[in-house]
Design a protein around this motif. Sequence first.
Motif, mmCIF file in Angstrom:
data_model
loop_
_atom_site.group_PDB
_atom_site.id
_atom_site.type_symbol
_atom_site.label_atom_id
_atom_site.label_comp_id
_atom_site.label_asym_id
_atom_site.label_seq_id
_atom_site.Cartn_x
_atom_site.Cartn_y
_atom_site.Cartn_z
ATOM 1 N N VAL A 197 68.725 1.815 -82.883
ATOM 2 C CA VAL A 197 68.396 3.230 -83.005
ATOM 3 C C VAL A 197 69.318 4.083 -82.151
ATOM 4 C CG1 VAL A 197 66.565 4.926 -82.688
ATOM 5 C CG2 VAL A 197 66.002 2.650 -83.504
ATOM 6 N N SER A 198 69.576 3.614 -80.930
ATOM 7 C CA SER A 198 70.453 4.367 -80.034
ATOM 8 C C SER A 198 71.057 3.409 -79.015
ATOM 9 C CB SER A 198 69.678 5.481 -79.321
ATOM 10 O OG SER A 198 68.677 4.924 -78.495
ATOM 11 N N VAL A 199 72.065 3.896 -78.325
ATOM 12 C CA VAL A 199 72.741 3.113 -77.295
ATOM 13 C C VAL A 199 72.636 3.882 -75.985
ATOM 14 C CG1 VAL A 199 74.919 2.073 -76.559
ATOM 15 C CG2 VAL A 199 74.340 2.153 -78.994
ATOM 16 N N ALA A 200 72.124 3.217 -74.939
ATOM 17 C CA ALA A 200 71.990 3.848 -73.621
ATOM 18 C C ALA A 200 73.368 3.965 -72.962
ATOM 19 C CB ALA A 200 71.045 3.027 -72.748
ATOM 20 N N ASN A 201 73.443 4.742 -71.902
ATOM 21 C CA ASN A 201 74.704 4.942 -71.185
ATOM 22 C C ASN A 201 75.288 3.630 -70.660
ATOM 23 O OD1 ASN A 201 74.600 7.681 -71.648
ATOM 24 N ND2 ASN A 201 73.630 8.137 -69.683
ATOM 25 N N ARG B 199 76.119 -0.605 -82.050
ATOM 26 C CA ARG B 199 76.071 0.849 -82.215
ATOM 27 C C ARG B 199 74.934 1.225 -83.163
ATOM 28 N NH1 ARG B 199 81.707 0.273 -84.868
ATOM 29 N NH2 ARG B 199 81.036 -0.537 -86.852
ATOM 30 N N PRO B 200 74.509 2.476 -83.130
ATOM 31 C CA PRO B 200 73.392 2.908 -83.979
ATOM 32 C C PRO B 200 73.645 2.589 -85.454
ATOM 33 C CG PRO B 200 73.889 4.601 -82.379
ATOM 34 C CD PRO B 200 74.979 3.566 -82.264
ATOM 35 N N GLY B 201 72.600 2.086 -86.100
ATOM 36 C CA GLY B 201 72.685 1.724 -87.504
ATOM 37 C C GLY B 201 72.959 0.253 -87.726
ATOM 38 N N ASP B 202 73.491 -0.453 -86.720
ATOM 39 C CA ASP B 202 73.740 -1.888 -86.866
ATOM 40 C C ASP B 202 72.417 -2.644 -86.936
ATOM 41 O OD1 ASP B 202 76.434 -1.424 -86.787
ATOM 42 O OD2 ASP B 202 76.754 -2.240 -84.774
ATOM 43 N N ILE B 203 72.432 -3.767 -87.612
ATOM 44 C CA ILE B 203 71.246 -4.606 -87.785
ATOM 45 C C ILE B 203 71.441 -5.888 -86.990
ATOM 46 C CG2 ILE B 203 69.814 -5.827 -89.473
ATOM 47 C CD1 ILE B 203 69.758 -2.848 -89.935
ATOM 48 N N LEU B 204 70.374 -6.366 -86.338
ATOM 49 C CA LEU B 204 70.400 -7.668 -85.695
ATOM 50 C C LEU B 204 69.101 -8.400 -85.981
ATOM 51 C CD1 LEU B 204 69.629 -7.725 -81.970
ATOM 52 C CD2 LEU B 204 69.848 -5.531 -83.067
ATOM 53 N N THR B 205 69.125 -9.707 -85.838
ATOM 54 C CA THR B 205 67.971 -10.544 -86.115
ATOM 55 C C THR B 205 67.246 -10.864 -84.818
ATOM 56 O OG1 THR B 205 69.103 -11.523 -87.994
ATOM 57 C CG2 THR B 205 67.214 -12.725 -87.130
ATOM 58 N N ILE B 206 65.929 -10.652 -84.819
ATOM 59 C CA ILE B 206 65.094 -10.984 -83.659
ATOM 60 C C ILE B 206 64.389 -12.303 -83.964
ATOM 61 C CG2 ILE B 206 63.250 -10.202 -82.135
ATOM 62 C CD1 ILE B 206 65.665 -8.289 -82.262
#
Length: 190
Positions: A111-115, A40-47
């Motif tokens: 940043v955002s989540v698509a449909n 969800r928006p605001g969550d952090i993940l490692t690339i």
Amino acid sequence: MFGLVLGVTALTAHASVSAQETLVDVASYRGLAADHRANRPGDILTILVQEATRAKSQAATDAGSQVDIAADLTTPHDRYDAGVGFGGRSNAGAQTTRMGELRTQVSARVVSVANNGDLQIEGDQVLVVNGERQQIRISGLVRVQDISSDNAVLSTRIANANLELVGVGVVSESQRKSILYKVFQWLRLL
């Protein structure tokens, strides 16, 4: 008896207040056993950036032309021969090879989540070593299924990936061509 009624009344009033007020944000709460991957928006993940590119372009030309004109004149006493010839040959070849490799880890924010549930991510990392500033920017779309259990995703699994590495400092400045070099190159002296 009056004390018991007063105690039950106080307990009932306290229960109705605590049901309305809670210390936990119900909209964002995740239990201890819940999946803690970004979703969800605001969550952090490692690339995990593991990019290697290689491009090669090669061209060759071989052209030639030739024109011959000959004339022959014979009289009873003399023989005249004349000839004109033109020739030309041109060979040219060129080759361009470019390779690049980038291996690092960058944290990115959803940043955002698509449909359909895909995550739009953006990340930025700045590193300064001996006055040389390097900035890595990454953005794109990540499928939740591609995020591992340790909340990481490979850069090769990012759709519409935009990965940019910009360096500013003494080393990158030394790679730029001077105006004098560019003029000589334009005049085809180099």
